[in-house]
Design a protein around this motif. Structure first.
Motif, PDB file in Angstrom:
ATOM      1  N   PRO A  37       0.773  -1.197   0.115  1.00 31.81           N
ATOM      2  CA  PRO A  37      -0.132   0.012  -0.183  1.00 31.81           C
ATOM      3  C   PRO A  37       0.782   1.247   0.051  1.00 31.81           C
ATOM      4  N   GLN A  38       0.468   2.296  -0.975  1.00 36.41           N
ATOM      5  CA  GLN A  38       0.917   3.511  -0.746  1.00 36.41           C
ATOM      6  C   GLN A  38       0.055   4.585  -0.215  1.00 36.41           C
ATOM      7  N   ALA A  39       0.681   5.468   0.598  1.00 38.89           N
ATOM      8  CA  ALA A  39      -0.018   6.558   1.198  1.00 38.89           C
ATOM      9  C   ALA A  39      -1.454   6.911   0.759  1.00 38.89           C
ATOM     10  N   LEU A  57      -2.541  -1.938   7.625  1.00 37.58           N
ATOM     11  CA  LEU A  57      -2.562  -1.172   6.554  1.00 37.58           C
ATOM     12  C   LEU A  57      -3.025   0.343   6.818  1.00 37.58           C
ATOM     13  N   LEU A  58      -3.482   0.693   7.832  1.00 38.90           N
ATOM     14  CA  LEU A  58      -3.550   2.322   8.255  1.00 38.90           C
ATOM     15  C   LEU A  58      -2.323   2.850   8.731  1.00 38.90           C
ATOM     16  N   HIS A  63      -5.879   6.882   4.432  1.00 39.03           N
ATOM     17  CA  HIS A  63      -7.230   6.610   4.499  1.00 39.03           C
ATOM     18  C   HIS A  63      -7.589   5.040   3.854  1.00 39.03           C
ATOM     19  N   LEU A  64      -8.494   4.559   4.536  1.00 32.46           N
ATOM     20  CA  LEU A  64      -8.990   2.869   3.980  1.00 32.46           C
ATOM     21  C   LEU A  64     -10.400   2.932   3.931  1.00 32.46           C
ATOM     22  N   PRO A  83     -13.243   8.642  11.498  1.00 31.61           N
ATOM     23  CA  PRO A  83     -13.887   8.512  10.160  1.00 31.61           C
ATOM     24  C   PRO A  83     -13.051   9.059   9.354  1.00 31.61           C
ATOM     25  N   GLU A  84     -12.029   9.971   9.604  1.00 36.28           N
ATOM     26  CA  GLU A  84     -11.191  10.757   8.691  1.00 36.28           C
ATOM     27  C   GLU A  84     -10.077   9.613   8.221  1.00 36.28           C
ATOM     28  N   ARG A  85      -9.861   8.519   9.144  1.00 34.18           N
ATOM     29  CA  ARG A  85      -8.997   7.574   8.850  1.00 34.18           C
ATOM     30  C   ARG A  85      -9.636   6.259   8.134  1.00 34.18           C
TER      31      ARG A  85
END
Ligand code: SAM
Length: 274
Positions: A37-39, A57-58, A63-64, A83-85
Motif C-alpha cells: 500500500p502507498q499512502a 494497512l492504516l 485513509h482506508l 472516520p477521517e482514517r
C-alpha cells in the motif's frame, strides 16, 4: 493514535460469516507487504473483522475503506478508528458496488475473505475489473489452486477459466490453520490478481462466454461434442480448431474465448438471414 484493541475473546466468532481471525503477526505483515500500500492509494478491505490487517494497512495509508457485514464488528471498528482514517461500509460485499468507489481513480482491493462466499465474491469482483488496480486475498488453498490451475491439471475448471480470462493470477504463499483463531479446518493461501489491460481482452460478449464455460464444465467428464451440442455441430468445433472428442479441462481460456466469439458471430449471421 488508535484506541485500545478489544480483547479477541470479547467477540464470539460467527461461523455463518466465515470468521477466522488472523493472529499470526508474521502472516499479517507478509500480506501487507504483498499488497504494497502507498499512502494515497484508494484501498478497500473486505471483511476487516477485528482489524488484524486494518491496523497495519492504516500505518501505511492515509485513509482506508472497508466493507463489513457483522454489526458488532462494525461498531467496534467505528469506535476504534476515526472516520477521517476509516470509512466503514456496512453490508454484504456480494452486492457491493465497487465501481461506485472508483469514480476518480482505480481501486486496490484486499482481504482475508470469508471462505463460504469466496467463489461468488470473486465472480462479483470480476465484473468490476476495469475499475481495479489489483486484488490480494487470503482464501482456502484449494480455491487458490483451482484459480491458478492450467489445462489438464486436476484442479483446472470453470473458476480457472473465468478468472484467467480477465486477470493475471499469482499464488503467493500458503498459510497454516494455526495462523487463525479459531483454526479453520483447511490450509489457506494468499493470491494476487491483476486485471488484464483492455487490449488483451478478446471476449466479445462476457455473458455468452460465461454461459459457454459453464456448459462445457457442467459435465466435466463428457466430451465437448455432447456438452456443447446445442452450441456447435461437430464440424463447427473441428473448423474452430477444437476436437469434438476433447473435454473442457483440456481447453485453454483463449480456446473458450474463440468458441464464444464464434457463437456470437454465428447468432448474428443467423439473425441477419431471417
Ligand atoms: N480481516 C479479518 C482478519 O483477517 O482477521 C477477518 C477475516 S474473517 C475470515 C472474514 C470477515 O469477513 C469477517 O469480519 C466477517 O464478518 C466478514 N464478512 C463475512 N461475510 C461478509 C460479507 N458477505 N460481506 C462483507 N463482509 C463479510
Amino acid at each position: 493514535m488508535l484506541s485500545q484493541r478489544p480483547a479477541l475473546t470479547a467477540h464470539r466468532p460467527r461461523k455463518r460469516f466465515g470468521q477466522n481471525f488472523l493472529i499470526d503477526q508474521g502472516v499479517i505483515h507478509a500480506i501487507v507487504e504483498a499488497i504494497r500500500p502507498q499512502a494515497d492509494d484508494l484501498l478497500v478491505e473486505i471483511g476487516p473483522g477485528l482489524g488484524a490487517l486494518t491496523d497495519l494497512l492504516l500505518q501505511r495509508l492515509s485513509h482506508l475503506l472497508v466493507v463489513e457485514i457483522d454489526r458488532d464488528l462494525i461498531l467496534r471498528l467505528k469506535n476504534r478508528y476515526p472516520p477521517e482514517r476509516l470509512t466503514v461500509y456496512e453490508g454484504d460485499a456480494l452486492s457491493f458496488d465497487f465501481g461506485a468507489l472508483a469514480k476518480t481513480r482505480k481501486l486496490k482491493v484486499a482481504g482475508n475473505l470469508p471462505y463460504n462466499i469466496s467463489t461468488p465474491l470473486l465472480f462479483h469482483l470480476a465484473t468490476f475489473a476495469e475499475h481495479l488496480v489489483d486484488l490480494h486475498f487470503m482464501l482456502q488453498k484449494e480455491v487458490v489452486d483451482r484459480m491458478v490451475a492450467l489445462p489438464d491439471d486436476a484442479a483446472y475448471g470453470r473458476l480457472s477459466v473465468m478468472l484467467q480470462s480477465r486477470f493475471y493470477l499469482e499464488a503467493l504463499f500458503d498459510v497454516p490453520p494455526e495462523a487463525f483463531a479459531p483454526h479453520p479446518k483447511v490450509y489457506s493461501a494468499v493470491v494476487r490478481l491483476i486485471p488484464k489491460p483492455l487490449d488483451k481482452l478478446t471476449i466479445v460478449d462476457p455473458e455468452c462466454f460465461a454461459r459457454l464455460v459453464a456448459a462445457a464444465f457442467g459435465q466435466r467428464r463428457k466430451m465437448l461434442r455432447n456438452t456443447l451440442k446445442s452450441w456447435f455441430s461437430e464440424n463447427e468445433l473441428t473448423d474452430l480448431g477444437v476436437s469434438p472428442a476433447a473435454r473442457a479441462e483440456t481447453l485453454a481460456p483463449e480456446d473458450f474465448a474463440r468458441l464464444a466469439n464464434a457463437f456470437i458471430l454465428k447468432e448474428r449471421a443467423q439473425a441477419n438471414m431471417v
